[in-house]
Design a protein around this motif. Structure first.
Motif, PDB file in Angstrom:
ATOM      1  N   ARG A 113      39.425  -8.697   0.689  1.00  0.00           N
ATOM      2  CA  ARG A 113      40.893  -8.668   0.719  1.00  0.00           C
ATOM      3  C   ARG A 113      41.774  -9.150  -0.101  1.00  0.00           C
ATOM      4  O   ARG A 113      42.985  -9.398  -0.217  1.00  0.00           O
ATOM      5  CB  ARG A 113      41.213  -9.255   2.079  1.00  0.00           C
ATOM      6  CG  ARG A 113      40.793 -10.775   2.234  1.00  0.00           C
ATOM      7  CD  ARG A 113      41.692 -11.529   3.561  1.00  0.00           C
ATOM      8  NE  ARG A 113      42.809 -11.761   3.421  1.00  0.00           N
ATOM      9  CZ  ARG A 113      43.518 -12.325   4.219  1.00  0.00           C
ATOM     10  NH1 ARG A 113      43.169 -12.387   5.498  1.00  0.00           N
ATOM     11  NH2 ARG A 113      44.826 -12.690   4.003  1.00  0.00           N
ATOM     12  N   LEU A 119      49.977  -7.158   2.395  1.00  0.00           N
ATOM     13  CA  LEU A 119      50.109  -6.871   3.746  1.00  0.00           C
ATOM     14  C   LEU A 119      49.935  -8.116   4.508  1.00  0.00           C
ATOM     15  O   LEU A 119      49.799  -9.292   4.041  1.00  0.00           O
ATOM     16  CB  LEU A 119      48.485  -6.172   3.913  1.00  0.00           C
ATOM     17  CG  LEU A 119      48.486  -4.708   3.055  1.00  0.00           C
ATOM     18  CD1 LEU A 119      47.057  -4.139   3.515  1.00  0.00           C
ATOM     19  CD2 LEU A 119      49.498  -3.874   3.626  1.00  0.00           C
ATOM     20  N   ARG A 120      50.412  -8.092   5.688  1.00  0.00           N
ATOM     21  CA  ARG A 120      50.261  -9.229   6.835  1.00  0.00           C
ATOM     22  C   ARG A 120      48.767  -9.655   6.753  1.00  0.00           C
ATOM     23  O   ARG A 120      47.822  -8.854   6.555  1.00  0.00           O
ATOM     24  CB  ARG A 120      50.735  -8.924   8.074  1.00  0.00           C
ATOM     25  CG  ARG A 120      52.114  -8.595   8.276  1.00  0.00           C
ATOM     26  CD  ARG A 120      52.757  -8.826   9.501  1.00  0.00           C
ATOM     27  NE  ARG A 120      51.723  -8.124  10.552  1.00  0.00           N
ATOM     28  CZ  ARG A 120      51.843  -6.888  11.037  1.00  0.00           C
ATOM     29  NH1 ARG A 120      52.755  -6.218  10.562  1.00  0.00           N
ATOM     30  NH2 ARG A 120      50.981  -6.540  12.052  1.00  0.00           N
ATOM     31  N   ASP A 122      46.802 -10.167   9.248  1.00  0.00           N
ATOM     32  CA  ASP A 122      45.952  -9.446  10.007  1.00  0.00           C
ATOM     33  C   ASP A 122      45.560  -7.915   9.815  1.00  0.00           C
ATOM     34  O   ASP A 122      44.542  -7.587   9.849  1.00  0.00           O
ATOM     35  CB  ASP A 122      46.542  -9.428  11.614  1.00  0.00           C
ATOM     36  CG  ASP A 122      47.908  -8.806  11.411  1.00  0.00           C
ATOM     37  OD1 ASP A 122      48.560  -8.990  10.527  1.00  0.00           O
ATOM     38  OD2 ASP A 122      48.270  -8.204  12.827  1.00  0.00           O
ATOM     39  N   GLU A 123      46.650  -7.364   9.033  1.00  0.00           N
ATOM     40  CA  GLU A 123      46.473  -6.030   8.433  1.00  0.00           C
ATOM     41  C   GLU A 123      45.482  -6.207   7.250  1.00  0.00           C
ATOM     42  O   GLU A 123      44.464  -5.010   7.135  1.00  0.00           O
ATOM     43  CB  GLU A 123      47.756  -5.568   7.909  1.00  0.00           C
ATOM     44  CG  GLU A 123      49.001  -5.172   8.994  1.00  0.00           C
ATOM     45  CD  GLU A 123      50.147  -4.760   8.585  1.00  0.00           C
ATOM     46  OE1 GLU A 123      50.576  -5.236   7.343  1.00  0.00           O
ATOM     47  OE2 GLU A 123      50.826  -4.087   8.985  1.00  0.00           O
TER      48      GLU A 123
END
Length: 359
Positions: A113, A119-120, A122-123
């Motif tokens: 990631r 991105l947020r 959680d995304e």
């Protein structure tokens, strides 16, 4: 070299290639690492950049990524020219290096990631977990790189490169650090992931067999230039030069001349279209195109050595008109032994003829 209009010569409404280089050149001092390289890669296509060390294939990869600044020419992504002001992180390219470059202090999930900071949280987690699932490592999300095998590290690096959804994925010798058994398996897994995700990829390799296995087309390079572009079958069956032919396997060569549009060899005349009558040529044939039979059924030869190699047998043969003994791999059921006389035939259309010597 002056930069040209990227839309020049393109019909209205025509979809541009996903990646294109036009007259791309890179110089290191007086050395031309890339010299006028033009290439177009379609969306979803996997291209192998093939050649010996120092031929310019990794430099081409780095120039596409924006890590090397061209001295001339253009790099275009989806028809948009990438100027020197467009940094690597804004080009929409994914990079996978030979050593994988995983961060040892981050977990597998955190490594994947890493490039998803826009991105947020959680995304980003959801995307990273989906990529790890695709490469079969969802159960190693909490592990650290130091606990991974070489094949697992390679797959984490692949997941990380794919996570941002790059327009083009660039892979520099991605399997070279793996042993033979792991390399074959990881290579097959990687190809499967690239196909499933529809990734557009440039893969650098020095291994002709690997290029044939993984690519839709091969770009063969030498001295900073492209020698030939085509499918594996094109380069193997219709090489444009001795260098291109010899890169994909051994050749038995017969120095001769072109007479009446053909090169005369011990196997008969090989067509030599477009070559001037009387010009020196090199006619050649691949050993695998040669058939072995009874002495009276073909060109006479003698077995001078027989070696058992498990499922096959390697014969070393000497034949009249051949410049030197050559090796032929045949079925282990072949009875011919040292000192035996045999006959050689060649498959129709297998002869290759090149002008101006062995280059």
């Amino acid at each position: 070299m002056a930069a040209t209009d990227p839309t020049e010569g393109r019909r209205s409404g025509e979809v541009p290639p996903r990646l294109e280089t036009r007259g791309l050149s890179v110089e290191f001092g007086r050395k031309h690492a890339l010299d006028d390289v033009s290439l177009a890669v379609r969306a979803g296509e996997i291209i192998a950049l093939l050649g010996d060390s120092g031929c310019g294939k990794s430099t081409l990869l780095r120039a596409v990524a924006g890590l090397e600044q061209p001295s001339g020419g253009l790099v275009l992504l989806d028809g948009q020219a990438m100027s020197a002001r467009v940094p690597p992180e804004e080009r929409g390219v994914g990079l996978m290096f030979q050593d994988y470059a995983l961060f040892p202090h981050l977990t597998v999930l955190q490594n994947v990631r890493f490039g998803l900071h826009r991105l947020r949280a959680d995304e980003a987690d959801a995307v990273a977990k989906a990529r790890l699932e695709q490469v079969g490592l969802a159960d190693r999300a909490a592990s650290y790189p130091g606990s991974l095998s070489g094949g697992e590290s390679q797959r984490v690096a692949l997941a990380r490169a794919l996570a941002p959804g790059p327009r083009v994925l660039l892979l520099d010798e991605p399997f070279s650090n793996l042993d033979r058994r792991n390399r074959d398996r990881v290579r097959a897994d990687t190809l499967s992931v690239l196909r499933v995700t529809g990734a557009t990829a440039l893969l650098v390799t020095h291994d002709p067999e690997e290029a044939l296995l993984v690519s839709d087309r091969i770009v063969l390079m030498r001295g900073g230039r492209i020698v030939q572009i085509g499918t594996g079958a094109d380069l193997y069956r219709r090489p444009v030069s001795w260098f291109a032919a010899n890169f994909f396997g051994d050749l038995i060569a017969f120095p001769t001349r072109c007479i009446d549009g053909a090169a005369v060899t011990p196997f008969g005349a090989f067509p030599a279209p477009g070559i001037e009558d009387g010009a020196p040529v090199t006619a050649c044939v691949r050993p695998e195109a040669i058939g072995l039979g009874h002495a009276e059924s073909g060109h006479p030869a003698r077995v001078i050595r027989r070696r058992f190699l498990g499922p096959v047998v390697e014969l070393t043969l000497a034949a009249d008109g051949f410049p030197e003994p050559f090796r032929l791999t045949v079925s282990q059921e072949t009875s011919a032994g040292e000192g035996d006389r045999v006959g050689l035939t060649v498959a129709k259309g297998a002869g290759l003829v090149f002008a101006a010597g062995l280059d």
